[in-house]
Design an enzyme around this catalytic site. Structure first.
Site, PDB file in Angstrom:
ATOM      1  N   TYR A 135       7.056 -88.026-133.969  1.00  0.00           N
ATOM      2  CA  TYR A 135       5.926 -88.288-133.066  1.00  0.00           C
ATOM      3  C   TYR A 135       6.346 -89.148-131.871  1.00  0.00           C
ATOM      4  CZ  TYR A 135       2.776 -86.604-136.734  1.00  0.00           C
ATOM      5  OH  TYR A 135       2.131 -85.843-137.674  1.00  0.00           O
ATOM      6  N   LYS A 190      13.076 -85.575-146.872  1.00  0.00           N
ATOM      7  CA  LYS A 190      13.539 -84.186-146.889  1.00  0.00           C
ATOM      8  C   LYS A 190      15.054 -84.248-146.692  1.00  0.00           C
ATOM      9  CE  LYS A 190      12.618 -79.750-147.032  1.00  0.00           C
ATOM     10  NZ  LYS A 190      12.132 -79.102-148.250  1.00  0.00           N
ATOM     11  N   ASP A 222       8.214 -81.589-150.188  1.00  0.00           N
ATOM     12  CA  ASP A 222       7.518 -80.403-150.717  1.00  0.00           C
ATOM     13  C   ASP A 222       7.118 -80.630-152.180  1.00  0.00           C
ATOM     14  OD1 ASP A 222      10.272 -80.492-150.929  1.00  0.00           O
ATOM     15  OD2 ASP A 222      10.581 -78.336-150.822  1.00  0.00           O
ATOM     16  N   ASP A 246       1.525 -88.555-142.544  1.00  0.00           N
ATOM     17  CA  ASP A 246       0.303 -88.018-141.931  1.00  0.00           C
ATOM     18  C   ASP A 246      -0.280 -86.929-142.835  1.00  0.00           C
ATOM     19  OD1 ASP A 246      -1.646 -87.321-140.149  1.00  0.00           O
ATOM     20  OD2 ASP A 246      -0.301 -86.699-138.536  1.00  0.00           O
ATOM     21  N   ASP A 250      -3.566 -87.156-145.876  1.00  0.00           N
ATOM     22  CA  ASP A 250      -4.748 -86.279-145.814  1.00  0.00           C
ATOM     23  C   ASP A 250      -4.925 -85.535-147.138  1.00  0.00           C
ATOM     24  OD1 ASP A 250      -5.305 -86.941-143.168  1.00  0.00           O
ATOM     25  OD2 ASP A 250      -5.751 -84.866-142.609  1.00  0.00           O
TER      26      ASP A 250
END
Ligand code: NAD
Length: 355
Positions: A135, A190, A222, A246, A250
């Site tokens: 970001y 990851k 994942d 992020d 959620d």
């Protein structure tokens, strides 16, 4: 104590009004000043984060934030979009540590999309790094036309990066938080595919050696996404980067019943913080008076606890929220048969009454 109140766009003003109402009902001396941020600030001043808003936030003891974003601004150049306001505030105020507790209140066990036995008693903490990662890399694409070359381009990219100090400081925050909880940190990365996250894994492991009393495990993102819905109670503290945090937070919100229940705190190194619900501006329901204000009200409680040293007042708010849930009051997002449907304002009033 001075609070900068930044309601923002969409449902932001509706939910922040309720949180302010709750704060005013406490006997805590708070001076609250409001300013524009996001799309409404762009419409009024030509920039989503006007200088005056940033100045107000910097001069305050804490910031109470609603949400920013609206579809009508989606075609703006990237640096003028409403979402840049929250990124700008995080960067300018050094808010690198985002705390997102996901707690499933007993009364909302049936509002979760998972089976009650999977979420009953859930209390996990997601710590998301907030000022690095993809970001804050270098974007290139159709909406970043700073040199005028990009419109019509057939490719776009963003760069992902983390430095050692950025990873070290968020890792310390996670281990210290875990010490006050169940002493377990899961670092999500990851590392199997991305160099940035192999580095992340190595640095978190190094920092972990300073916390022999805290168990550390590493998990690919994942798998973490899967484990969060398979056995969420197996986690205690999850620490991860900006992008993965992020998305996972959620996902975690649905374990608690609704994203409308999830507060968050974004802190800098000296515990100055910005407090906001984990959800966005929900333009699909804005202006209808049906948004759930509890995530924002619970964010105000976090503000009292983390930045204003008012733990008692924070606990009173949390107890009042539980009381209204026990009374069976529900906004639409957490409604289930046998409960009472209320509006945003009615929910705020009920919390004040419970206080
Ligand atoms: P969103 O979180 O705004 O909404 C997702 C879904 O959840 C929608 O169906 C919405 O109606 C519902 N929802 C969200 N909050 C709710 C509440 N309090 N009560 C009841 N239902 C609620 O995410 P989105 O739709 O992906 O994004 C909308 C806008 O918000 C975009 O412009 C996005 O960039 C922005 N956004 C801002 C922030 C922020 O300000 N920090 C965070 C995320 C998204």
């Amino acid at each position: 104590m001075k609070i900068a109140v930044l309601p923002g766009d969409g449902i932001g003003p509706e939910i922040v009004t309720e949180a302010v109402k709750v704060l005013k009902a406490l006997d805590v001396p708070l001076e609250m000043e409001t300013a524009l941020v996001g799309g409404c600030a762009y419409a009024a001043h030509g920039h989503p984060l006007p200088e005056a808003t940033l100045k107000l936030a910097k001069a305050a003891d804490a910031v109470l934030f609603g949400a920013v974003g609206d579809w009508q601004y989606d075609k703006l150049e990237r640096h003028l979009r409403p979402e840049q306001a929250i990124l700008g505030l995080r960067k300018n105020l050094g808010l690198f540590a985002n705390f997102r507790p996901a707690i499933c209140y007993e009364q909302l066990v049936n509002a979760s999309s998972l089976k009650p036995e999977l979420v009953a008693g859930l209390d996990i903490l997601i710590i998301r790094e907030l000022t690095g990662d993809i970001y804050f890399g270098q974007p290139r694409g159709r909406r970043t036309a700073t040199d005028g070359h990009f419109p019509g381009s057939d490719e776009a990219y963003d760069t992902m990066r983390y430095s050692r100090p950025e990873i070290e400081r968020i890792a310390h925050v996670a281990f210290q938080a875990a010490r006050k909880r169940n002493k377990k940190v899961t670092s999500v990365d990851k590392a199997n595919v991305l160099e940035t996250f192999q580095f992340w894994r190595d640095v978190v492991a190094e920092v972990g050696q300073q916390y022999p009393d805290v168990a550390l495990d590493h998990m690919y993102v994942d798998n973490a996404a899967m484990q969060l819905v398979r056995a969420p109670k197996a986690f205690d503290v999850i620490v991860t980067g900006n992008l993965f945090g992020d998305i996972l937070s959620d996902e975690a919100s649905m374990l608690t019943g609704s994203i409308g229940m999830l507060p968050s705190a974004s802190l800098n190194a000296s515990n100055f913080g910005l407090y906001e619900p984990s959800h966005g501006s929900a333009p699909d329901i804005a202006g209808k008076g049906i948004a759930n204000p509890l995530a924002t009200i619970l964010s105000a409680a976090m503000m009292l606890r983390f930045s204003l040293n008012q733990a008692d007042a924070a606990q009173r708010i949390e107890a009042a929220v539980q009381a209204v849930l026990r009374q069976g009051l529900r906004t639409g997002d957490i409604y289930s048969n046998g409960t009472t449907l209320v509006t945003t304002v009615e929910m705020g009033n009920a919390v004040v009454k419970a206080l």
